[in-house]
Design a protein around this motif. Sequence first.
Motif, short mmCIF file in Angstrom:
data_model
loop_
_atom_site.label_atom_id
_atom_site.label_comp_id
_atom_site.label_asym_id
_atom_site.label_seq_id
_atom_site.Cartn_x
_atom_site.Cartn_y
_atom_site.Cartn_z
N ASP A 108 0.76 -1.29 -0.08
CA ASP A 108 0.05 0.02 -0.05
C ASP A 108 0.98 1.38 0.13
OD1 ASP A 108 1.05 -0.12 2.34
OD2 ASP A 108 -1.04 0.41 3.64
N TYR A 111 -0.62 4.46 -1.44
CA TYR A 111 -1.69 5.01 -0.32
C TYR A 111 -1.06 5.83 0.47
CZ TYR A 111 -4.40 5.39 3.75
OH TYR A 111 -5.14 6.24 4.69
N THR A 112 0.09 5.49 0.91
CA THR A 112 0.82 6.46 1.95
C THR A 112 1.25 7.63 1.21
OG1 THR A 112 1.84 4.62 3.17
CG2 THR A 112 2.76 6.63 3.33
N LYS A 114 -0.03 9.01 -1.58
CA LYS A 114 -0.80 9.75 -2.29
C LYS A 114 -1.77 10.50 -0.90
CE LYS A 114 -3.92 10.31 -5.91
NZ LYS A 114 -3.57 10.85 -7.17
N ARG A 115 -1.87 9.97 0.28
CA ARG A 115 -2.48 10.40 1.32
C ARG A 115 -1.57 11.54 1.92
NH1 ARG A 115 -6.79 9.38 5.31
NH2 ARG A 115 -6.82 11.26 6.51
N PRO A 147 -3.91 1.42 -4.92
CA PRO A 147 -4.27 1.92 -3.65
C PRO A 147 -4.57 3.34 -3.08
CG PRO A 147 -2.15 1.05 -3.65
CD PRO A 147 -2.86 0.94 -5.04
N GLY A 148 -3.93 4.16 -4.20
CA GLY A 148 -3.96 5.79 -3.67
C GLY A 148 -5.40 5.87 -3.99
N LYS A 150 -8.03 5.00 -2.49
CA LYS A 150 -8.53 4.95 -1.06
C LYS A 150 -8.13 6.28 -0.33
CE LYS A 150 -7.86 2.85 3.37
NZ LYS A 150 -7.02 1.62 4.30
N ALA A 151 -6.85 6.92 -0.55
CA ALA A 151 -6.77 8.12 -0.21
C ALA A 151 -7.44 9.41 -0.88
CB ALA A 151 -5.13 8.46 -0.29
#
Length: 283
Positions: A108, A111-112, A114-115, A147-148, A150-151
């Motif tokens: 992920d 995700y980290t 992008k968030r 997974p980005g 999700k962010a």
Amino acid sequence: MSDEYSERFRAAGIAAETIAKWQRLLARLASFPSVLVAYSGGVDSTFLAYAATLALHEKCLVIRVATDIESQQQANFAERWAAQLGLNYRAIPFHMLEREDFAQNPPDRCYTCKRTILSLLQQVGREQHIQVFLEGQNADDAGDYRPGRKAVLETGTLSPLAEVGLTKDEIRQLARALELPVWNLPSSPCLATRVPYGERITAGKLHAIEAGEDYLQQLGLTQVRVRHHGDTARLEVQPADMAEIVRRRAEVFAYFRSLGFTYVTLDLRGYSQGSLNERITQA
């Protein structure tokens, strides 16, 4: 404004359905009091930033988070396009490799990243009294492991290109008719995507990847990836370009050895976007 560009699109042979999506996009953007667009210099974010600027003028703020995981070439492109298109543009530096949860390279990882980026942009935007934040996912992006997304949902960021159903090919068609310099720019996600999940991302690895891809492009190859597998460089190029790699194999091998690789392999499948995601999506 909409009719002016619609006439241009019709003259370029763009389908009526695609033109209708463009019109819906402009209407959607014009409905906001002001926006901040997350910008990378790629096709999608540049197209979105340009459209939002057409719709909102100075009420559209375009920001690129300049990280240590993007190539210098991509950074240069982004700066050039922003100036050329007259965007209300700023760049904010950020050292992504200093985040341990990113550098460890879990599945992920995106995700980290992008968030982190979207949270930073929202902080900056709210200081400017902006409440609407946009990013450039398109209607095709649901087909890969991302997974980005999700962010994007968690931060309340909007994806207007995807909302109106614009695909990558349609965005390229429209961008070409608009004479945007990025219309045929090859896809180029951040350098960290070349490192297999679970293998630590370091500045040294990213430097070797960037240098290797720059070298292959200097040979005249356009769509390339250097996948970093420890002491092995796995080269992905278009099938039509494989003969050139083989013809110059001694030179190619020597250059990649100079970057610290022991072995250099050519992936016979050819260039494949997101190839390191296959183990994730098949799990």
